[in-house]
Design a protein around this motif. Structure first.
Motif, short mmCIF file in Angstrom:
data_model
loop_
_atom_site.label_atom_id
_atom_site.label_comp_id
_atom_site.label_asym_id
_atom_site.label_seq_id
_atom_site.Cartn_x
_atom_site.Cartn_y
_atom_site.Cartn_z
N ASP A 25 0.85 -1.14 -0.04
CA ASP A 25 0.02 0.01 -0.04
C ASP A 25 0.84 1.30 0.12
OD1 ASP A 25 -1.99 1.83 0.22
OD2 ASP A 25 -2.29 1.47 2.52
N ALA A 26 1.50 1.54 -1.12
CA ALA A 26 2.29 3.00 -1.24
C ALA A 26 1.70 4.13 -0.94
CB ALA A 26 2.96 2.62 -2.66
N ARG A 27 0.29 4.30 -1.22
CA ARG A 27 -0.06 5.56 -0.58
C ARG A 27 -1.19 5.78 0.08
NH1 ARG A 27 1.26 8.84 -4.95
NH2 ARG A 27 -0.55 10.44 -4.49
N GLU A 28 -0.81 4.69 1.04
CA GLU A 28 -1.85 4.75 2.27
C GLU A 28 -3.40 4.59 1.97
OE1 GLU A 28 -0.73 6.88 6.73
OE2 GLU A 28 -1.35 8.51 4.89
N GLY A 29 -3.68 3.76 1.23
CA GLY A 29 -5.11 3.28 0.85
C GLY A 29 -5.69 2.39 1.80
#
Length: 379
Positions: free
Chosen positions: A236-240
């Motif tokens: 989850d690279a973008r904190e979703g």
């Protein structure tokens, strides 16, 4: 021995985090493969510069790499619009373009500020993280979250911008004050508390060695923390989703930081320590977590010399809390995880079992803060 930890994920170039000794002494060798032109620009702060800037520049020069630098004021207050302007103005004055690479030499403030400046300058230029604090090595230098603060909340203005390389030199940690080491330990124990009970058990038995920076203890603590963060960022690279678990203690902690004004009164690691203790107490109070696990987690945080309650925080005139629950709730409403005016927290089912709780009842948090502050002031 150097531990190489890959950070991979969707939407960014894979990179490595190197953990070991003497990395700064051979920084030119590690940095050179990433240079398109033989020059770098270094951003550091007034605390780090006297210790590490001259040796780094001398080494780069000896390797035929031109180095320019900017020294910013040390402290959280530098993560501001004015701080961002200072850094980007320096980039313009130095004539940096998209072939250049910037080195962020410092703790979390330097890394966050420099990374954000690199994200927005010419719509993105490369940078390398050289974190010089425990906290920055195990947390803020890895994963590409860059930001500045707003008076209403921490890290509200930022961007995802991954570094090309992270050099975690364990030797530089020996220059840190004990308070900074403890702050870094707060982020280390966080990994055990949120997702690795075996690591938490190890930390319980070895916290003194980690805090004393004993070579094998600190190497294992930093490397395992980075491994866990890299695994979560890969998902989850973008904190979703899963990455939000890394914010255990942060909704409570950021509110406390905002209330005291983002300064030396309450350092980030100390705020996270209190916030994690509050997350465990609230989880126990609502029945999500067994009281035994909550007590054990809080005892381990306290054993490391970290604060675990609002009454452990003192104002500059010597007064300790109370904090106003309503004001803290206002700050929590500005938290990045808040959605549609509702509160989101990372709570726990036990040690090593964190979960994201959305639409948490505001009144329940208010009542908890009242009880939490009153109980610990009387204790």
């Amino acid at each position: 021995m150097i531990t190489r930890i890959p950070v991979e994920g969707v939407g960014f170039k894979a990179y490595e985090v190197l953990v070991g000794k003497d990395l700064l002494k051979d920084a030119a060798g590690y940095i050179s493969p990433f240079l398109k032109i033989r020059r770098v620009f270094i951003v550091t702060d007034a605390n780090v510069a006297p210790l590490h800037l001259a040796p780094l520049e001398a080494q780069l020069t000896a390797a035929g790499i031109t180095a320019q630098h900017l020294i910013v004021e040390a402290g959280e207050q530098t993560k501001s619009w004015e701080g961002l302007k200072t850094v980007t103005d320096a980039f313009v004055s130095a004539g940096l373009d998209r072939k250049d690479i910037v080195l962020a030499l410092g703790g979390g403030v330097v890394g966050d500020l420099t990374g954000f400046a690199c994200a927005v300058y010419m719509r993105g230029i490369d940078f390398i993280q050289i974190p010089t604090t425990v906290l920055a090595q195990v947390d803020s230098s890895v994963g590409g979250k860059t930001a500045i603060d707003h008076p209403q909340g921490k890290n509200l203005i930022g961007a995802f911008h991954q570094p090309r390389l992270v050099l975690c030199d364990l030797d530089v940690l020996t220059t840190l004050p004990a308070r900074e080491v403890r702050c870094g330990y707060a982020e280390i124990i966080k990994y055990g508390l949120l997702g690795d009970r075996d690591f938490f058990d190890w930390l319980e038995a070895n916290d003194a060695g980690v805090l004393a920076l004993e070579p094998e203890a600190i190497r294992h603590a930093v490397a395992r923390s980075v491994e866990m963060k890299a695994q979560i960022v890969a998902q989850d690279a973008r904190e979703g989703g899963a990455r939000a678990l890394l914010n255990l203690g942060h909704t409570f902690g950021h509110a406390l930081e905002a209330e005291v004004g983002f300064g030396d009164l309450l350092l980030h690691g100390e705020a996270v320590a209190v916030g994690m203790a509050q997350a465990f107490r609230y989880s126990a109070a609502t029945g999500a977590c067994a009281a035994g696990d909550a007590n054990r987690a809080i005892a381990a945080i306290r054993h490391a010399g970290l604060p675990t309650a609002m009454s452990d925080i003192y104002w500059k005139d010597g007064r300790n809390s109370p904090f106003d629950p309503e004001r803290l709730l206002v700050h929590m409403g500005h938290d990045k995880k808040a959605e549609g005016g509702t509160l989101t927290f990372v709570l726990v089912e036990g040690i090593g079992k964190a979960f994201v709780a959305k639409k948490v009842n505001r009144q329940s948090i208010h009542d908890f803060l009242v009880r939490d502050g009153a109980h610990f002031q009387e204790a």
